[in-house]
Design an enzyme around this catalytic site. Structure first.
Site, mmCIF file in Angstrom:
data_model
loop_
_atom_site.group_PDB
_atom_site.id
_atom_site.type_symbol
_atom_site.label_atom_id
_atom_site.label_comp_id
_atom_site.label_asym_id
_atom_site.label_seq_id
_atom_site.Cartn_x
_atom_site.Cartn_y
_atom_site.Cartn_z
ATOM 1 N N HIS A 176 0.334 -11.668 0.648
ATOM 2 C CA HIS A 176 -0.517 -11.041 0.118
ATOM 3 C C HIS A 176 -1.891 -11.672 -1.453
ATOM 4 O O HIS A 176 -2.803 -11.783 -1.499
ATOM 5 C CB HIS A 176 -0.323 -9.436 -0.772
ATOM 6 C CG HIS A 176 -1.297 -8.802 -0.448
ATOM 7 N ND1 HIS A 176 -0.575 -7.726 -0.363
ATOM 8 C CD2 HIS A 176 -2.203 -8.204 -0.993
ATOM 9 C CE1 HIS A 176 -1.727 -6.377 -0.269
ATOM 10 N NE2 HIS A 176 -2.557 -7.459 -1.153
ATOM 11 N N TYR A 223 0.910 -1.387 0.155
ATOM 12 C CA TYR A 223 -0.005 -0.105 0.296
ATOM 13 C C TYR A 223 0.790 1.358 -0.172
ATOM 14 O O TYR A 223 1.569 1.810 1.036
ATOM 15 C CB TYR A 223 -1.458 0.210 1.264
ATOM 16 C CG TYR A 223 -2.520 -1.079 1.348
ATOM 17 C CD1 TYR A 223 -2.209 -2.166 0.485
ATOM 18 C CD2 TYR A 223 -3.274 -1.370 1.498
ATOM 19 C CE1 TYR A 223 -3.396 -2.922 0.354
ATOM 20 C CE2 TYR A 223 -3.616 -2.088 1.994
ATOM 21 C CZ TYR A 223 -3.974 -3.317 1.351
ATOM 22 O OH TYR A 223 -4.454 -4.461 1.278
HETATM 23 N N1 LIG Z 1 -6.327 -8.804 0.383
HETATM 24 C C1 LIG Z 1 -6.196 -7.981 -0.598
HETATM 25 O O1 LIG Z 1 -5.551 -8.686 -1.610
HETATM 26 C C2 LIG Z 1 -7.092 -6.571 -0.518
HETATM 27 C C3 LIG Z 1 -8.029 -6.606 -2.154
HETATM 28 C C4 LIG Z 1 -8.534 -5.311 -1.814
HETATM 29 C C5 LIG Z 1 -8.917 -4.640 0.051
HETATM 30 N N2 LIG Z 1 -7.835 -5.265 0.951
HETATM 31 C C6 LIG Z 1 -8.193 -4.863 1.969
HETATM 32 O O2 LIG Z 1 -9.491 -3.989 2.385
HETATM 33 C C7 LIG Z 1 -9.712 -3.167 3.277
HETATM 34 C C8 LIG Z 1 -11.357 -2.655 2.344
HETATM 35 O O3 LIG Z 1 -11.579 -2.749 0.953
HETATM 36 P P1 LIG Z 1 -11.897 -1.430 0.089
HETATM 37 O O4 LIG Z 1 -10.839 -0.077 0.651
HETATM 38 O O5 LIG Z 1 -11.157 -2.023 -1.403
HETATM 39 O O6 LIG Z 1 -13.062 -0.957 -0.237
HETATM 40 P P2 LIG Z 1 -14.309 -0.837 1.157
HETATM 41 O O7 LIG Z 1 -14.352 -1.481 2.162
HETATM 42 O O8 LIG Z 1 -15.625 -2.054 0.345
HETATM 43 O O9 LIG Z 1 -14.975 -0.096 0.495
HETATM 44 C C9 LIG Z 1 -14.237 1.676 1.029
HETATM 45 C C10 LIG Z 1 -14.917 2.500 -0.152
HETATM 46 O O10 LIG Z 1 -16.495 2.487 1.496
HETATM 47 C C11 LIG Z 1 -16.342 4.407 1.652
HETATM 48 N N3 LIG Z 1 -17.304 3.534 3.085
HETATM 49 C C12 LIG Z 1 -16.753 3.589 3.804
HETATM 50 N N4 LIG Z 1 -17.767 3.365 5.294
HETATM 51 C C13 LIG Z 1 -18.932 3.571 3.966
HETATM 52 C C14 LIG Z 1 -20.339 4.114 5.271
HETATM 53 N N5 LIG Z 1 -20.586 3.391 6.115
HETATM 54 N N6 LIG Z 1 -21.395 4.381 3.955
HETATM 55 C C15 LIG Z 1 -20.502 4.723 2.975
HETATM 56 N N7 LIG Z 1 -19.571 4.512 1.743
HETATM 57 C C16 LIG Z 1 -18.550 4.187 3.195
HETATM 58 C C17 LIG Z 1 -15.153 4.939 1.939
HETATM 59 O O11 LIG Z 1 -15.776 5.922 1.946
HETATM 60 P P3 LIG Z 1 -14.755 7.154 2.830
HETATM 61 O O12 LIG Z 1 -12.775 6.672 2.849
HETATM 62 O O13 LIG Z 1 -14.421 7.980 1.872
HETATM 63 O O14 LIG Z 1 -14.194 7.343 4.211
HETATM 64 C C18 LIG Z 1 -14.578 4.006 0.696
HETATM 65 O O15 LIG Z 1 -14.491 4.788 -0.691
HETATM 66 C C19 LIG Z 1 -8.987 -2.377 2.162
HETATM 67 O O16 LIG Z 1 -8.750 -1.026 2.305
HETATM 68 C C20 LIG Z 1 -7.677 -3.289 2.618
HETATM 69 O O17 LIG Z 1 -7.119 -3.125 4.099
HETATM 70 C C21 LIG Z 1 -7.460 -5.704 0.821
#
Ligand SMILES: NC(=O)c1ccc[n+]([C@@H]2O[C@H](COP(=O)([O-])OP(=O)(O)OC[C@H]3O[C@@H](n4cnc5c(N)ncnc54)[C@H](OP(=O)(O)O)[C@@H]3O)[C@@H](O)[C@H]2O)c1
Length: 274
Positions: free
Chosen positions: A117, A58
């Protein structure tokens, strides 16, 4: 906060963690909002988001630096920090060097859960898990897991690791049902492995059909559809979720999910939306 057991370790971890992808940049570092992000993470921890998910990938390490600054003023043993090693660092020497760099950026002397990862078919799993076992022996990591492993690969990993694999972090949300389709979810529930749902809000991208159905349920609770998405995930045995939230109002909304108890019927209705 709702706590769930990590694997079969006896360690209780928050069912709602905090994702950090995009904090301090995506593929490359963006230093422009560092102070703001440190403050948001500190606030998140104070609110109870003590389970934090990050990775060396990241922002090319910069996200870990921000997390490191934010966790400084807290009692380390109250936190559950997850980081991940990138697939081109899965040779023993490289993994240990990646780990050392993550520890330095996070300003801590151990990581609670260290994950592969993504799988890399060019590097034998035995070698990677030997390195992981060494890191556990040296106290640099507490627990070992994987990410983006399907059921078949997880079973293979278990057979090749001397240390228990306590977690598989995978894409799982109302729209994305991969772990149900290949039997990974069932397998984790049966074997006592934590399934961490990443992108639990599907980054806000929902089909009209799913959105409409979720809205019907959300109205009943005076909640948002995103809260319903999280409530559905954490209602499942062995599942924890790590929504990323960069805004305080989203953190607050996500925390409120813990007061929301979906009925069996609502859970089944969402199950059937696949
Ligand atoms: N292992 C892997 O390969 C992998 C891949 C992808 C992700 N991840 C991990 O999983 C985490 C989460 O996944 P992601 O970031 O892809 O997507 P996500 O959590 O599904 O979505 C994040 C988005 O949702 C918004 N959000 C958060 N809470 C909300 C709510 N209550 N209502 C409306 N919108 C809301 C956030 O906005 P704001 O930021 O503006 O609050 C952001 O734009 C990542 O950050 C990472 O740590 C791991």
């Amino acid at each position: 906060m709702l706590f769930k057991e990590l694997g079969k370790t006896g360690r209780q971890i928050p069912a709602l963690g905090l994702g950090t992808w995009g904090i301090g940049g995506f593929e490359t570092p963006d230093y422009s909002k560092d102070e703001e992000y440190v403050q948001i993470l500190e606030k998140a921890i104070e609110m109870g988001f003590t389970h934090i998910d990050t990775a060396e990938y990241y922002a090319a390490g910069h996200t870990e630096e921000i997390v490191g600054k934010a966790i400084k003023k807290f009692n380390r043993s109250d936190l559950f920090i997850v980081s991940k090693v990138w697939p081109n660092h899965l040779r023993e020497r490289e993994l240990l060097s990646s780990l050392e760099n993550s520890l330095r950026r996070l300003q801590t002397n151990y990581i609670d859960l260290y994950l592969i990862h993504w799988p890399n078919p060019d590097i034998p799993l035995e070698e990677t898990f030997t390195a992981m076992a060494r890191a556990v022996d040296e106290g640099l990591i507490k627990y070992v897991g994987v990410s983006n492993f399907d059921r078949k690969l997880l079973e293979e990993a278990i057979s090749k690791s001397k240390v228990p694999i306590v977690c598989d972090q995978v894409l799982y949300n109302v729209e994305e049902r991969g772990p149900e389709k290949d039997g990974l979810l069932n397998f984790c529930q049966k074997e006592g492995i934590t399934l961490t749902a990443y992108s639990p809000l599907n980054r806000g991208i929902l089909s009209m059909r799913v959105k409409n159905e979720l809205e019907k349920i959300s109205k009943k609770y005076g909640a948002t559809i995103f809260q319903i998405m999280l409530a559905w995930l954490i209602s499942k045995n062995k599942v924890v979720a790590i929504p990323k939230a960069g805004r305080i109002e989203h953190l607050r909304e996500n925390l409120k999910v813990l007061d929301l108890r979906l009925s069996e019927e609502e859970i089944r209705l969402i199950d059937d939306l696949k």
